[in-house]
Scaffold this active site. Structure first.
Site, PDB file in Angstrom:
ATOM      1  N   CYS A   2       0.834  -1.193   0.000  1.00 36.53           N
ATOM      2  CA  CYS A   2       0.000   0.000   0.000  1.00 36.53           C
ATOM      3  C   CYS A   2       0.874   1.252   0.000  1.00 36.53           C
ATOM      4  O   CYS A   2       2.047   1.203   0.329  1.00 36.53           O
ATOM      5  CB  CYS A   2      -0.906   0.004   1.221  1.00 36.53           C
ATOM      6  N   ARG A  27       2.965   0.134  -6.882  1.00 39.58           N
ATOM      7  CA  ARG A  27       2.980  -0.770  -5.736  1.00 39.58           C
ATOM      8  C   ARG A  27       1.746  -1.664  -5.708  1.00 39.58           C
ATOM      9  O   ARG A  27       1.714  -2.651  -4.985  1.00 39.58           O
ATOM     10  CB  ARG A  27       3.058   0.043  -4.431  1.00 39.58           C
ATOM     11  N   TRP A  74      -4.221  -2.062  -0.710  1.00 41.57           N
ATOM     12  CA  TRP A  74      -4.391  -3.419  -1.233  1.00 41.57           C
ATOM     13  C   TRP A  74      -5.120  -4.199  -0.156  1.00 41.57           C
ATOM     14  O   TRP A  74      -4.633  -4.348   0.962  1.00 41.57           O
ATOM     15  CB  TRP A  74      -3.033  -4.062  -1.543  1.00 41.57           C
ATOM     16  N   ASN A  98      -0.119   0.944   6.426  1.00 44.08           N
ATOM     17  CA  ASN A  98       0.425  -0.170   5.656  1.00 44.08           C
ATOM     18  C   ASN A  98       0.805  -1.271   6.638  1.00 44.08           C
ATOM     19  O   ASN A  98       1.346  -0.988   7.705  1.00 44.08           O
ATOM     20  CB  ASN A  98       1.687   0.240   4.886  1.00 44.08           C
ATOM     21  N   GLY A  99       0.586  -2.534   6.250  1.00 41.54           N
ATOM     22  CA  GLY A  99       1.005  -3.638   7.101  1.00 41.54           C
ATOM     23  C   GLY A  99      -0.179  -4.419   7.646  1.00 41.54           C
ATOM     24  O   GLY A  99      -1.300  -4.336   7.135  1.00 41.54           O
ATOM     25  N   GLU A 480      20.360 -22.007  -1.188  1.00 41.17           N
ATOM     26  CA  GLU A 480      20.124 -20.591  -1.464  1.00 41.17           C
ATOM     27  C   GLU A 480      21.183 -19.713  -0.804  1.00 41.17           C
ATOM     28  O   GLU A 480      21.668 -18.739  -1.397  1.00 41.17           O
ATOM     29  CB  GLU A 480      18.720 -20.196  -0.991  1.00 41.17           C
ATOM     30  N   LYS A 484      23.617 -17.156  -2.792  1.00 37.36           N
ATOM     31  CA  LYS A 484      23.690 -15.718  -2.497  1.00 37.36           C
ATOM     32  C   LYS A 484      25.131 -15.282  -2.281  1.00 37.36           C
ATOM     33  O   LYS A 484      25.563 -14.247  -2.773  1.00 37.36           O
ATOM     34  CB  LYS A 484      22.865 -15.390  -1.248  1.00 37.36           C
ATOM     35  N   GLU A 487      27.012 -15.310  -5.589  1.00 37.59           N
ATOM     36  CA  GLU A 487      26.544 -14.287  -6.522  1.00 37.59           C
ATOM     37  C   GLU A 487      27.166 -12.919  -6.258  1.00 37.59           C
ATOM     38  O   GLU A 487      27.570 -12.220  -7.188  1.00 37.59           O
ATOM     39  CB  GLU A 487      25.019 -14.134  -6.426  1.00 37.59           C
ATOM     40  N   HIS A 503      29.479 -37.937   3.184  1.00 35.12           N
ATOM     41  CA  HIS A 503      29.583 -38.554   1.871  1.00 35.12           C
ATOM     42  C   HIS A 503      30.437 -37.714   0.916  1.00 35.12           C
ATOM     43  O   HIS A 503      30.220 -37.747  -0.293  1.00 35.12           O
ATOM     44  CB  HIS A 503      28.182 -38.773   1.286  1.00 35.12           C
ATOM     45  N   LYS A 603      19.596  -9.476 -14.271  1.00 40.76           N
ATOM     46  CA  LYS A 603      18.412  -9.652 -13.440  1.00 40.76           C
ATOM     47  C   LYS A 603      17.450 -10.659 -14.057  1.00 40.76           C
ATOM     48  O   LYS A 603      16.872 -11.485 -13.361  1.00 40.76           O
ATOM     49  CB  LYS A 603      17.700  -8.307 -13.242  1.00 40.76           C
TER      50      LYS A 603
END
Length: 608
Positions: A2, A27, A74, A98-99, A480, A484, A487, A503, A603
């Site tokens: 929002c 948004r 929203w 917001n939230g 992940e 990161k 990257e 292993h 991206k």
């Protein structure tokens, strides 16, 4: 996400509030409204749908006043109706928010005992009513807000407007960004500096937990404990481009900090937060109960989101899941089950390999669903149904808020699948949804520990190789985390299932090898501890990401611990993403790399 704007002006503000809200349209929203103080007191205009509807109302019924607040909403608690649209007015206060206020039902029950009742279905109105009761008990506006904020549990960006005072706005931030704009004769508030760009480029960003009393030419800022604090006033570049880093050094940092809000925003699309139940669209072209198999395909970080989802769908929905790297999928020419669903995941919706996998599955007669952040993308257009992630533009190449938004959406879908297939009860589903609803505030709590993570990253930056370990749902988080770090810091890192340590990877462990273990306390913690002892015995330096209970179980032999709040195991992979991201980010900063645009990466990968 929002949008919020506020103006303390010397000229009428209604039109400018609407123009500022237009700059936040990207948004996403489904209703809008503004409130001002007129000669007759607080007044407002609200409308369902787009800002043109609000502008039309204002053209037919203008709103005077030199101070005001505006909001694009929203829908979260309650549908996208004018009654639920912000600003909410209760007595002598108007508020935009917001939230998510997690404990709004408890607040309303308390308020009802004193005769204060909501007129909407929203969580936000509980805040307006609580402040109103404080005012009715004799508190001044600033004290009424100070008394209210500690009662709120959840995430919020709040701005209050008070009847009878056209020189005062009060703002508060917890998990949802807010910025103060400084003008020559006016003051401004916005959830995004971009909204304030036409008025000023002099911006002060509120830190997490801050609240502020804004008057002409002045902003008094207080921290979470109510202590006066100074925040840096800086020149914003938001007037030059849509994206602005705010008070962060990099877009990646900003996007990490946006996650309490973006998770909330995504969650609101899939969950009826008033009833705390998953509420998917009714016109799905498939029935979870009748699916024979789920195939998930994606690339990079989105692939790891799919791996986490495999645990969720198989455990809670008892639905068999295959997860494939999209770049390999069609070359394998896998046979796909009749009445199967293929779910493709892509932030941009333009990933070439994922699009090719989609087309292969479509030719094989699969139902096709897309989990994307760009609903106008090619992948979205070629799918039978789109599940949006709604996290807003992600500028940093290394995905952060898109990853947690993907996980939030996938978790919601897994609950829906479990209910449809009769593998979880209504009570179990409610418990899982409640865990999701409480997640944004837990993320905010992790973000408050950034400084300690930064210190750990300083040591990690000296390593040439790093191992990441995790079991169960945390295995994809190990993958992940390693991705990161690779990257953006260019340090070689590998993620492994903790049970695979003996292993092969244990051969790499020595005194120079940091081993990051992602292990919130769960039924696999004991086995993970055994792996950690094997690392310690060989001199490896363990960085443990866990909660307080896991910390107590771990005992000695741990070099560093990043402690998270205890959450339901269902949402632990989403919460664990945050320290993993911060660890990689600060390591890269110490390495001096280009965090937002790491070498050789793009991206959106639109070619094979």
């Amino acid at each position: 996400m929002c949008g919020i704007v506020g103006i303390i002006g010397v000229e009428p503000v209604a039109d400018r509030l609407v123009d500022a809200l237009r700059r936040l349209e990207y948004r996403g929203y489904d209703s809008a409204g503004i409130a001002t103080i007129t000669a007759d007191g607080l007044d407002r205009r609200r409308a369902e749908g787009k800002l043109n509807n609000l502008a039309g109302k204002l053209a037919n019924d203008p709103l005077a006043g030199t101070i005001g607040i505006g909001h694009t909403r929203w829908a979260t608690h309650g549908g996208a109706t004018e009654t639920n649209a912000h600003p909410h007015i209760a007595g002598k206060v108007a508020v935009v928010h917001n939230g998510i206020i997690e404990n709004f039902k408890d607040l309303l029950q308390d308020l009802a005992r004193d005769g204060y009742f909501p007129q909407s279905q929203t969580d936000t109105e509980s805040v307006a009513l609580w402040v109103t009761r404080e005012l009715d008990r004799g508190a001044a506006p600033r004290q009424a807000v100070a008394n209210t904020l500690p009662k709120l549990r959840g995430t919020f960006g709040l701005v209050f407007l008070f009847d009878g005072d056209d020189k005062l706005l009060i703002a508060a931030r917890q998990g949802s960004p807010l910025a103060i704009g400084h003008g020559q004769t006016e003051m401004y508030l916005g959830s995004d500096a971009f909204a304030l760009a036409p008025f000023t480029n002099q911006i002060t960003y509120l830190d997490e937990g801050d609240w502020a009393i804004v008057t002409p030419g002045k902003a008094e800022i207080f921290d979470f404990d109510g202590n006066p604090v100074q925040r840096i006033r800086q020149t914003s570049s938001a007037s030059a481009a849509l994206a602005d880093k705010g008070n962060h050094r990099h877009f990646m940092a900003k996007e990490i900090y946006e996650q309490p809000e973006t998770i909330s925003h995504t969650l609101a699309h899939y969950v009826d937060l008033s009833e705390e139940k998953v509420a998917l669209r009714e016109d799905l072209p498939f029935d979870f109960a009748k699916l024979s198999r789920l195939t998930i395909t994606a690339c990079g970080t989105a692939f790891y989101a799919g791996l986490v989802a495999k645990y969720w769908f198989e455990r809670y929905a008892r639905l068999a899941v295959d997860v494939d790297v999209a770049s390999e999928f069609r070359y394998r020419e896998p046979p796909l089950a009749d009445n199967g669903l293929t779910l493709v995941i892509s932030q941009s919706g333009e990933t070439a390999d994922t699009l090719a996998a989609l087309r292969y599955a479509a030719k094989s007669g699969q139902h096709i669903a897309a989990l994307v952040n760009v609903q106008e993308s090619t992948i979205a257009r070629e799918s039978h149904v789109v599940f949006p992630t709604l996290c807003g533009p992600e500028i940093g190449v290394a995905s952060t808020k898109a990853f947690t938004a993907q996980l939030t959406a996938l978790a919601s879908l897994a609950i829906a699948a479990g209910q449809a297939r009769g593998t979880i009860s209504a009570s179990e589903a409610h418990t899982l949804v409640r865990a999701l609803v409480e997640l944004p505030s837990a993320v905010s709590e992790v973000l408050r520990h950034e400084k300690s993570i930064e210190g750990i990253a300083r040591h990690l930056a000296r390593a040439s190789d790093v191992l990441y370990l995790g079991r169960g749902q945390m295995f994809p988080l190990a993958l992940e985390g390693a991705l990161k770090l690779k990257e953006i810091s260019y340090i070689h890192a590998e993620g492994y299932a903790a049970g695979e340590l003996k292993h092969g990877p244990i051969a790499l462990v020595n005194e120079e090898m940091p081993v990051v273990v992602v292990a919130p306390s769960d039924d696999l913690m004991e086995k993970t501890l055994s792996n950690m002892h094997e690392v310690s015995a060989r001199g490896g330096k363990i960085i443990l990401i866990t909660d307080a209970e896991g910390r107590a179980q771990a005992g000695d032999g741990i070099s560093d611990i990043i402690e998270m709040p205890r959450v339901h195991p269902f949402v632990a992979p989403i919460l664990s993403s945050i320290p993993v991201q911060l660890l990689a980010y600060h390591t890269a900063v110490f390495m001096g790399t280009d965090v937002d645009q790491p070498r050789n990466l793009a991206k959106s990968v639109t070619v094979e």
